[in-house]
Design an enzyme around this catalytic site. Sequence first.
Site, PDB file in Angstrom:
ATOM      1  N   LYS A  79      -9.811 -31.654  31.503  1.00 38.20           N
ATOM      2  CA  LYS A  79     -10.544 -32.620  30.692  1.00 38.20           C
ATOM      3  C   LYS A  79     -11.833 -33.068  31.374  1.00 38.20           C
ATOM      4  O   LYS A  79     -12.743 -33.578  30.740  1.00 38.20           O
ATOM      5  CB  LYS A  79      -9.666 -33.828  30.384  1.00 38.20           C
ATOM      6  N   ASP A 126      -4.964 -40.716  26.270  1.00 36.26           N
ATOM      7  CA  ASP A 126      -3.650 -40.892  26.875  1.00 36.26           C
ATOM      8  C   ASP A 126      -3.744 -40.555  28.353  1.00 36.26           C
ATOM      9  O   ASP A 126      -2.743 -40.325  29.006  1.00 36.26           O
ATOM     10  CB  ASP A 126      -2.540 -40.122  26.153  1.00 36.26           C
TER      11      ASP A 126
HETATM   12  C1  LIG Z   1      -3.325 -32.020  30.428  1.00 34.89           C
HETATM   13  C2  LIG Z   1      -3.658 -31.807  29.004  1.00 34.89           C
HETATM   14  N1  LIG Z   1      -3.387 -30.635  28.446  1.00 34.89           N
HETATM   15  C3  LIG Z   1      -3.674 -30.382  27.159  1.00 34.89           C
HETATM   16  C4  LIG Z   1      -4.254 -31.349  26.358  1.00 34.89           C
HETATM   17  C5  LIG Z   1      -4.502 -31.041  24.910  1.00 34.89           C
HETATM   18  O1  LIG Z   1      -5.850 -31.043  24.552  1.00 34.89           O
HETATM   19  P1  LIG Z   1      -6.263 -31.325  23.038  1.00 34.89           P
HETATM   20  O2  LIG Z   1      -5.919 -32.749  22.735  1.00 34.89           O
HETATM   21  O3  LIG Z   1      -7.725 -31.052  23.002  1.00 34.89           O
HETATM   22  O4  LIG Z   1      -5.460 -30.398  22.182  1.00 34.89           O
HETATM   23  C6  LIG Z   1      -4.547 -32.600  26.908  1.00 34.89           C
HETATM   24  C7  LIG Z   1      -5.165 -33.650  26.097  1.00 34.89           C
HETATM   25  O5  LIG Z   1      -5.376 -34.759  26.529  1.00 34.89           O
HETATM   26  C8  LIG Z   1      -4.252 -32.836  28.269  1.00 34.89           C
HETATM   27  O6  LIG Z   1      -4.525 -34.004  28.849  1.00 34.89           O
END
Ligand SMILES: Cc1ncc(COP(=O)(O)O)c(C=O)c1O
Length: 402
Positions: A79, A126
């Site tokens: 992120k 989150d």
């Molecule tokens: C560690 C992690 N993996 C995957 C995701 C999924 O990303 P998206 O919300 O763009 O689908 C998030 C989203 O916050 C995340 O923090």
Amino acid sequence: MCAKNSNTAQMFIHTPTPDQAFETVLPKPEFDAAVAEIVTWEGYAPTSCNNLSAMAVDLNLGAIHYKDESSRFGLGSFKALGGAYAAAKLLHRELSKAGHDVSLSDITVGRARNLCAKVTLVSATDGNHGRSLAWGAGRFGAACRIYIHKEVSEGRALAMEELGATVIRIDGDYDASVHLARDEAEANGWFVISDTSWEGYRETPGHVMAGYGVMMDELQGQLAEAPTHLFVQGGVGGLAAAVAARARQNWGETTPKIVVVEPDLAACLYASGQTGVRTSVALEEETLMAGLSCGEPSEMAWEILNEETTAFMTVPESQVAPIMRLLAYPQGQDQAITAGESAIAGLAGVHAAAQQDEWRKALELGRESRVLVIGTEGATDPAIYNRLVGLAPCAEKQMEGA
Ligand SMILES: Cc1ncc(COP(=O)(O)O)c(C=O)c1O
């Protein structure tokens, strides 16, 4: 629709109808520009891509490549690529609009801090997106307010405060925090930097997703050939859509089959695949996979995933800790990896699919398959990691360095 907890993974084939969304929703020049900018940032280094050969043998697959995002910019997750870049782009737009002659790099190297200080950036999160935004805002000099829902761990809230953000905890779920951030921004002249898009709000989430393209461009130099399958976890779908679009742009005809994997407690993309239209689900219980706890798909993400996805899957909560442990204490010569709760959903999907003949057949998964997964985070909350895995040697090392 309502999200349901189950004990087993679920999957269905969603015959993809590839069209132009991979180019029209996230155009190649946008990805190119994001990648060109981010690789110049102080602290940038490509993340590793590990070949888990023993695991591949065990699952009767050709190869499993694990792109490990735990070290990204010292923030612990992929992120870091999205929120900070989108923040810089918005600050550039707003300062230019106000008549200031500043370049994007004036902002990203901190030369425009005094001007940026007049702008307030807000977002719901989150955890990981907020951390990225707080980090970017701190670097560029902008004020930052982060809205979190009641289940976000104290550790994650603290990490954002330490980066200089004001953190506001609400009594609702993730989707409620998204709505509140939006309403307060509108009322106060602040700017929302969201990783999800909705009708009329696409520019900033487009920049967030373009930033994720860095991972796919790094992989071009790390993999000898295109993977045959990409199992990728979904929250609002921004990650999955960005990597699917950039994969097609980079690999063309040889682009991998995309399998989108979600917690069964928050399977809004799965529900959308079933109905054929963007569909929200009510979150009745929080998943351990906090980063994936989203009930409303991103509009832009859905436009891409509807065209690019071969199969949608859900994985149960019971798979989270075992897969995290499998990575921490690997078989054979495989590299030990510290993977957070949301990092492992794609790999949990690979395990579920590879172990069922019917699903292997449906996905054309076999001994020749080269499977790519994205380990999207490390131990972003060490206390939760410790509770689920214990302190594996690789985690101790990572936490010392954090
Ligand atoms: C560690 C992690 N993996 C995957 C995701 C999924 O990303 P998206 O919300 O763009 O689908 C998030 C989203 O916050 C995340 O923090």
